[in-house]
Motif scaffolding. Structure first.
Motif, PDB file in Angstrom:
ATOM      1  N   HIS A  56       0.829  -1.217   0.000  1.00  0.00           N
ATOM      2  CA  HIS A  56       0.000   0.000   0.000  1.00  0.00           C
ATOM      3  C   HIS A  56       0.864   1.269   0.000  1.00  0.00           C
ATOM      4  O   HIS A  56       1.286   1.754   1.040  1.00  0.00           O
ATOM      5  N   ASP A 147      -9.243   3.008  -3.326  1.00  0.00           N
ATOM      6  CA  ASP A 147      -8.605   3.514  -2.101  1.00  0.00           C
ATOM      7  C   ASP A 147      -8.785   5.020  -1.915  1.00  0.00           C
ATOM      8  O   ASP A 147      -8.659   5.807  -2.848  1.00  0.00           O
ATOM      9  N   GLY A 148      -9.044   5.381  -0.669  1.00  0.00           N
ATOM     10  CA  GLY A 148      -9.433   6.754  -0.356  1.00  0.00           C
ATOM     11  C   GLY A 148     -10.946   6.819  -0.270  1.00  0.00           C
ATOM     12  O   GLY A 148     -11.502   7.550   0.537  1.00  0.00           O
ATOM     13  N   HIS A 174     -10.859  -0.002   1.081  1.00  0.00           N
ATOM     14  CA  HIS A 174     -10.640   1.100   2.021  1.00  0.00           C
ATOM     15  C   HIS A 174     -11.939   1.194   2.811  1.00  0.00           C
ATOM     16  O   HIS A 174     -12.878   1.883   2.419  1.00  0.00           O
ATOM     17  N   HIS A 226      -5.473  -1.004   5.816  1.00  0.00           N
ATOM     18  CA  HIS A 226      -5.284  -0.228   7.055  1.00  0.00           C
ATOM     19  C   HIS A 226      -6.361  -0.393   8.128  1.00  0.00           C
ATOM     20  O   HIS A 226      -7.081   0.552   8.444  1.00  0.00           O
ATOM     21  N   ASP A 299       0.954   2.453   3.823  1.00  0.00           N
ATOM     22  CA  ASP A 299       0.045   3.511   3.354  1.00  0.00           C
ATOM     23  C   ASP A 299       0.847   4.810   3.164  1.00  0.00           C
ATOM     24  O   ASP A 299       0.353   5.906   3.469  1.00  0.00           O
TER      25      ASP A 299
HETATM   26 ZN   LIG Z   1      -6.997   3.832   2.112  1.00  0.00          ZN
END
Ligand SMILES: [Zn+2]
Length: 416
Positions: A56, A147-148, A174, A226, A299
């Protein structure tokens, strides 16, 4: 080119001499190796450890080159002992076509780190229409993620799972339900006193539950990015026990920091999901030890100074991690007897490697992907030590024990 590494402690366990030839480990022996025309590397007191693998990383290319580019990203990765990294697709524009995947592999293929790419799950990361998973996988995408963003629409995610299963592709979630994650602070007694806006643990747990259930239903591999809450750990554990194809990762900052040991107004610690309290943090460490969480991923999220050094409500979320991940976890957990070195190598190299089909183990015939680590040296992290273009690393100014000295990656020997 030949290299002879003398007197290294392999995985910190036994002393050996290692001969590298044409980018591969030719022999490992406790006896003297007589080799002609080899560069000799004296490694007395150093550990020889498998190259780290990070699932990541935010390369910021394309669109965010003022934060990081592939050259600085490569330097940062090598500086931290990483030989393989996986880039997230939430760039500008996002990586949502096979052509973009191919283009990214083309422009990075000669760099001295193995860089892999993921694609988005939905076009433009808008959460509505799924991408060409089969064609993008064929172009080299090692996973798919918005992601995000979490894919909010369950019908879209279900469809993505069915396609991903068909093409044997991994989806990365995510997991933060957006209506419950509008703020930036954990919800606990300490943060309540500060009156900060919250991102509730339950926002993560709801998202984790839905995605684990979809994985179970479709038999699609879903990797939870995460993980930050103890509740999520419980959910993941239950689904794993039932045989669902679920895996999970955690970051060094969620393992090391908690709301009890950070300044809640310090923008360096703003990240999604947020740093949580001691109770959650302790549970995360246990989950890593027990194998409920498979992987440590950084991350790595570089941001320029002016984007990060702002009042907390305006600072962009994200923390850098590539260059201090191994040393910080070694300092905080291995040296204190809370994690074994072999567990740390499993979660930072072997387990994520397996998910990519990469084997960095130190044995004859394998590619030379490893790093030399000085386990005794104490160093105070300075801005100049960070080779990333951005410097939003919370370990700057802190003392760590153990440091990466050199890296072998893609057959090249790179001294720090
Ligand atoms: Zn993320």
């Amino acid at each position: 080119m030949r290299y002879l590494i003398k007197n290294a402690l392999i995985e910190g366990k036994y002393k050996a001499n290692v001969l590298i030839e044409k980018g591969k480990i030719r022999s490992i022996s406790d006896r003297e190796l007589e080799v002609e025309e080899a560069e000799v590397i004296k490694a007395d007191g150093l550990w020889l450890l498998p190259g780290l693998v990070d699932l990541h990383v935010h390369s910021r290319v394309p669109g965010g080159e003022h934060k990081e580019d592939f050259k600085t990203l490569t330097e940062a990765a090598l500086n931290g002992g990483y030989t393989h990294i996986v880039c997230m697709p939430n760039t500008d524009p996002p990586v949502d076509t096979p052509e973009m995947i191919s283009y990214l592999y083309t422009i990075t293929k000669n760099l001295p780190v193995n860089i892999f790419f993921t694609g988005t799950i939905t076009k433009r990361r808008e959460g509505n229409e799924i991408v060409e998973i089969g064609l993008m996988k064929k172009a080299g995408a090692v996973g798919f993620t918005d992601d995000g963003n979490w894919v909010k629409r369950a019908d879209v995610m279900l469809n993505a799972c069915i396609y991903a299963r068909k093409f044997d592709a991994m989806l990365i979630s995510h997991a933060e339900e957006p209506t419950l994650s509008k703020g930036y602070a954990n919800y606990d007694k300490i943060m309540l006193k500060h009156g900060l806006k919250f991102r509730l643990p339950i926002s993560e747990e709801i998202a984790v539950y839905r995605d684990c259930r979809l994985s179970e239903l479709t038999n699609c591999h879903i990797h939870i990015a995460h993980v930050s809450s103890a509740g999520s750990v419980e959910i993941i554990k239950k689904f794993k026990e039932k045989g669902a194809r679920v895996s999970a990762e955690i970051t060094p900052h969620h393992l090391i920091f908690s709301t009890e040991n950070i300044d809640p107004y310090d923008p360096i610690f703003r990240c999604n999901p947020p740093i949580r309290d001691e109770e959650n943090r302790k549970k995360l460490v246990e989950a890593l030890k027990d194998g409920v969480i498979d992987v440590v991923a950084t991350d790595h999220a570089p941001h320029a100074y002016y984007e990060k050094e702002r009042p907390i409500m305006e600072a962009l979320p994200g923390i850098e991690g590539l260059e201090t991940a191994f040393s910080s976890l070694y300092t905080h957990f291995v040296l204190r007897g809370m994690l074994s070195l072999s567990t740390l190598l499993d979660v930072m190299s072997y387990n994520p490697g397996r998910m990519l089909g990469v084997d960095n183990s130190i044995r004859e015939g394998n590619h030379a992907n490893f790093f030399l680590f000085d386990p005794k040296v104490k160093w105070k992290v300075k801005k100049e030590d960070i080779l990333s273009k951005s410097k939003n690393n919370p370990f700057i100014g802190r003392e760590l024990t153990g440091r990466v000295v050199a890296v072998f990656s893609k057959g090249k020997f790179l001294r720090r």
